[in-house]
Design a protein around this motif. Structure first.
Motif, PDB file in Angstrom:
ATOM      1  N   UNK A  96      14.913 102.007  -1.664  1.00  0.00           N
ATOM      2  CA  UNK A  96      16.136 101.986  -1.350  1.00  0.00           C
ATOM      3  C   UNK A  96      16.586 102.492   0.102  1.00  0.00           C
ATOM      4  N   UNK A  97      15.765 103.192   0.789  1.00  0.00           N
ATOM      5  CA  UNK A  97      16.104 103.764   2.184  1.00  0.00           C
ATOM      6  C   UNK A  97      15.836 102.667   3.160  1.00  0.00           C
ATOM      7  N   UNK A  98      14.644 101.867   2.740  1.00  0.00           N
ATOM      8  CA  UNK A  98      14.208 100.683   3.552  1.00  0.00           C
ATOM      9  C   UNK A  98      15.326  99.812   3.648  1.00  0.00           C
ATOM     10  N   UNK A  99      15.715  99.338   2.232  1.00  0.00           N
ATOM     11  CA  UNK A  99      16.992  98.369   2.152  1.00  0.00           C
ATOM     12  C   UNK A  99      18.103  98.784   2.723  1.00  0.00           C
TER      13      UNK A  99
ATOM     14  N   UNK B 254      20.025  96.546   5.722  1.00  0.00           N
ATOM     15  CA  UNK B 254      21.245  96.282   5.465  1.00  0.00           C
ATOM     16  C   UNK B 254      22.156  96.693   6.785  1.00  0.00           C
ATOM     17  N   UNK B 255      21.797  98.017   7.129  1.00  0.00           N
ATOM     18  CA  UNK B 255      22.590  98.739   8.443  1.00  0.00           C
ATOM     19  C   UNK B 255      22.351  97.795   9.672  1.00  0.00           C
ATOM     20  N   UNK B 256      20.981  97.317   9.735  1.00  0.00           N
ATOM     21  CA  UNK B 256      20.485  96.808  10.974  1.00  0.00           C
ATOM     22  C   UNK B 256      20.795  95.393  11.207  1.00  0.00           C
ATOM     23  N   UNK B 257      21.294  94.798   9.863  1.00  0.00           N
ATOM     24  CA  UNK B 257      21.605  93.308  10.094  1.00  0.00           C
ATOM     25  C   UNK B 257      23.259  93.323  10.418  1.00  0.00           C
ATOM     26  N   UNK B 258      23.821  94.501   9.882  1.00  0.00           N
ATOM     27  CA  UNK B 258      25.334  94.687  10.036  1.00  0.00           C
ATOM     28  C   UNK B 258      26.305  94.768   8.903  1.00  0.00           C
ATOM     29  N   UNK B 259      25.477  94.643   7.657  1.00  0.00           N
ATOM     30  CA  UNK B 259      26.283  94.608   6.489  1.00  0.00           C
ATOM     31  C   UNK B 259      26.763  96.142   6.214  1.00  0.00           C
TER      32      UNK B 259
END
Length: 86
Positions: free
Chosen positions: A8-11, A15-20
């Motif tokens: 969950x933390x990795x996901x 998602x944060x990294x790609x901007x979502x």
């Protein structure tokens, strides 16, 4: 349980990294269309003899004539000189 939490933390990080999940920036204000300096009508400030595009000039109408100024200071000087003349 540890794997699930790590997944969950990795996901979330991915998602944060790609901007979502990143906060959205406020949209910028639309800018006024720029006038091409080569085609803009130029006017002359009668106080300091500066030429500037008519769209950026301050205007005063006196005795049926339109007078253009580059700044409030030049406009004030003109109005005071006219007032002193009578």
């Amino acid at each position: 349980m540890g794997r699930l939490l790590l997944w969950i933390l990795g996901t979330c990080f991915l998602l944060w990294w790609v901007g979502a999940l990143r906060p959205r920036r406020a949209p910028s204000r639309p800018q006024a269309p720029r006038t091409d300096p080569d085609t803009a009508k130029m006017v002359r400030d009668r106080i300091c003899n500066t030429f500037l595009p008519e769209a950026r000039a301050l205007m005063t109408q006196r005795d049926g004539e339109t007078h253009f100024f580059c700044s409030p200071a030049c406009q004030t000087d003109f109005l005071e000189a006219r007032r002193d003349q009578g």
